[in-house]
Every structure is written in structure tokens, then in C-alpha cells.
Write a protein that holds these residues in place. Structure first.
Motif, PDB file in Angstrom:
ATOM      1  N   LYS A  60     -30.967 -14.820  20.968  1.00 33.49           N
ATOM      2  CA  LYS A  60     -31.271 -15.235  22.339  1.00 33.49           C
ATOM      3  C   LYS A  60     -30.442 -16.431  22.794  1.00 33.49           C
ATOM      4  O   LYS A  60     -30.214 -16.620  23.985  1.00 33.49           O
ATOM      5  CB  LYS A  60     -32.766 -15.591  22.446  1.00 33.49           C
ATOM      6  N   SER A  62     -27.453 -18.935  23.736  1.00 32.76           N
ATOM      7  CA  SER A  62     -26.109 -18.749  24.275  1.00 32.76           C
ATOM      8  C   SER A  62     -25.085 -19.376  23.333  1.00 32.76           C
ATOM      9  O   SER A  62     -25.362 -20.357  22.642  1.00 32.76           O
ATOM     10  CB  SER A  62     -25.995 -19.380  25.665  1.00 32.76           C
ATOM     11  N   PRO A 194     -23.409 -12.329  25.985  1.00 33.49           N
ATOM     12  CA  PRO A 194     -24.641 -12.167  25.211  1.00 33.49           C
ATOM     13  C   PRO A 194     -24.653 -10.819  24.499  1.00 33.49           C
ATOM     14  O   PRO A 194     -23.938  -9.888  24.886  1.00 33.49           O
ATOM     15  CB  PRO A 194     -25.744 -12.255  26.273  1.00 33.49           C
TER      16      PRO A 194
END
Length: 267
Positions: A60, A62, A194
Motif C-alpha cells: 500500500k 507509495s 502502484p
């Protein structure tokens, strides 16, 4: 003086009005962008669900990454110290070893055993980490690391450990990248795609089929441009495994997809 003050008040009012409008536009654009990102992310998740495509838990946080560079180590320019119980030959950027006495692989806790073997028998073995095993070719792969992340490239930075039908290690081949460094200043490092975006790229390119299972997602590096000088330009990449057998590398900055067949690990 009264007239000047009146003009000043008018200028202040107009200035603050323009500033308010500018801030309102900025807020609206950011809100619209955030809403679009949420919709886009939800959309790919919904499409995967509709196609019964499942995936493991995704990172999750970055990431900010850059390309790195390095060059293949020339083993022939360095007289390698005698390694315990090994016959060693060097061919420029490749070191090959045959053990004088095969080493049985432990039946339990195999990965820790192999890690200890690499550290004990292989030059600079602490720079490598377990990558995968190919039972067809009886080869165990250890990938070199950079900042504790794997560099996936069999042609430049991997140790290939060979074992026989008795589960005994009898030889290995080593490649190594040296002088690894980031190619841009820290202030110019970009935000990486992502993981869900990398999966979306596979889906859009029709690399994912209905009922596929994404069984592994991790972040590492993959060589994109090897030069004749030995220098390698290496991209940060998402390593995605589909159905426990198909490897993909998605460039985490530009999004390109590299598909690796199992046979390529055995070359």
C-alpha cells in the motif's frame, strides 16, 4: 489621501478576490483528480473481480524510485581466492565452480540452508538472496540485491546452483554487478507506479485471462538496456507471477511490460 486609500482598498479587494478564485480552482482540480483516481482504481478492481481474476495482498505504501546502473564484474581481472573444496574457472564476467565433494541439500529448512551455503561457498555471497527454483533443470537461483531488493536478470546478476538426482549441490555459476548507483539525484527521484496500476497494465494488454490467479507481487529491479561496455541500465520494476508459473516485469516508472518464459530462466 482619501482617494489613494480608496484605490488601495479596491486593489486589496480585487487581489483577494483573484486569490480566492485561484484557490477555489486549485481545490476543485485536486478534488476532481482524487475522485478520478479513486474511480479508476475501483474500476480495475471491479473488472478483475468480474473476470474472476484474484491477486495476493498488494503493498500500500507509495515508493519513490529511479533507474540504477552498474557494470558486470570481470572475474578474469582478479585472482580469486581459493574457495573451500572447489575447482574454479573464470570467463570474464562469469565464474564457474565445481565442488570437489557434492553438498547434500537439507531436507528441512531448505531456504536457510541454501542461504548459508551461498555465504560460505560463493564469493560475496551475502549480496544474493533466494529467488526461485527450476526443478526441470535442477537449478536454484539466487538473485543479487540492491537496497535489499532483488535484481532479476539471469544474464548479469544471478547465481545458478546446480544439484543432481540425489539432491546434492555439485556446481554453480556466478555473475555479479558492481558499482551499482542511482542515475539521478535524490531530489529528482520519481514516484513509482502502484502495484494495482502494474496489474492494470497487464489486464489492458490482455496478459491476464479470466480465472487467472496473481500469485506473487513484489518490487525489485530488471535490466532493460545492456550495453557492449558491460554497463547495465536497470529499471525499478514490479515482479508479478501469474498462476505460479508465468513471470512478468512491469517497469515501475514507465509501465512497459516484459514477459519472461520459464525457459529463459534455464538458458
Amino acid at each position: 489621501m482619501l482617494l489613494d486609500w480608496s484605490r488601495i482598498k479596491t486593489i486589496f479587494i480585487l487581489t483577494f478576490l483573484v486569490l480566492d478564485i485561484f484557490l477555489a480552482i486549485q481545490y476543485y482540480q485536486k478534488r476532481s483528480s482524487d475522485q478520478f483516481d479513486t474511480i479508476a482504481e475501483s474500476s480495475i478492481e471491479e473488472q478483475l473481480k468480474e473476470n474472476d481474476i484474484t491477486y495476493v495482498s498488494l503493498p500500500k505504501n507509495s515508493l519513490k524510485e529511479s533507474y540504477i546502473s552498474g557494470n558486470s564484474k570481470d572475474f578474469s581481472k582478479k585472482v580469486m581466492e581459493d574457495r573451500k573444496g572447489q575447482d574454479i574457472e573464470t570467463y570474464k564476467d562469469v565464474l564457474q565452480s565445481r565442488l570437489k565433494k557434492p553438498v547434500p541439500i537439507a531436507k528441512t529448512n531448505k531456504i536457510p540452508f541454501l542461504e548459508n551455503f551461498v555465504k560460505e561457498y560463493i564469493w560475496n555471497g551475502g549480496s544474493y538472496r533466494y529467488c526461485q527454483i527450476d526443478q526441470n533443470s535442477k537449478t536454484i537461483y539466487f538473485c543479487q540485491t540492491y537496497k535489499d531488493r532483488l535484481i532479476y536478470n539471469i544474464e548479469s546478476s544471478v547465481v545458478e546452483i546446480k544439484y543432481n538426482d540425489k539432491n546434492e549441490i555439485y556446481a554453480y555459476r556466478q555473475r555479479y554487478l558492481e558499482n551499482l548507483k542511482e542515475m539521478v539525484d535524490k531530489k529528482n527521484i520519481q514516484e513509482a507506479l502502484p502495484a494495482i496500476k502494474a496489474i492494470e497494465n497487464l489486464f489492458v494488454k490482455d496478459e491476464l485471462k479470466p480465472s487467472d490467479r496473481i500469485t506473487k507481487v513484489d518490487f525489485g529491479y530488471y535490466t532493460v538496456i545492456p550495453l557492449s561496455t558491460g554497463v547495465k541500465f536497470i529499471a525499478p520494476a514490479w515482479h508479478i507471477v501469474v498462476n505460479e508459473q508465468q513471470d512478468y516485469f512491469v517497469n515501475a516508472i514507465e509501465g512497459q511490460i516484459i514477459k519472461i518464459d520459464k525457459e529463459q530462466w534455464s538458458e
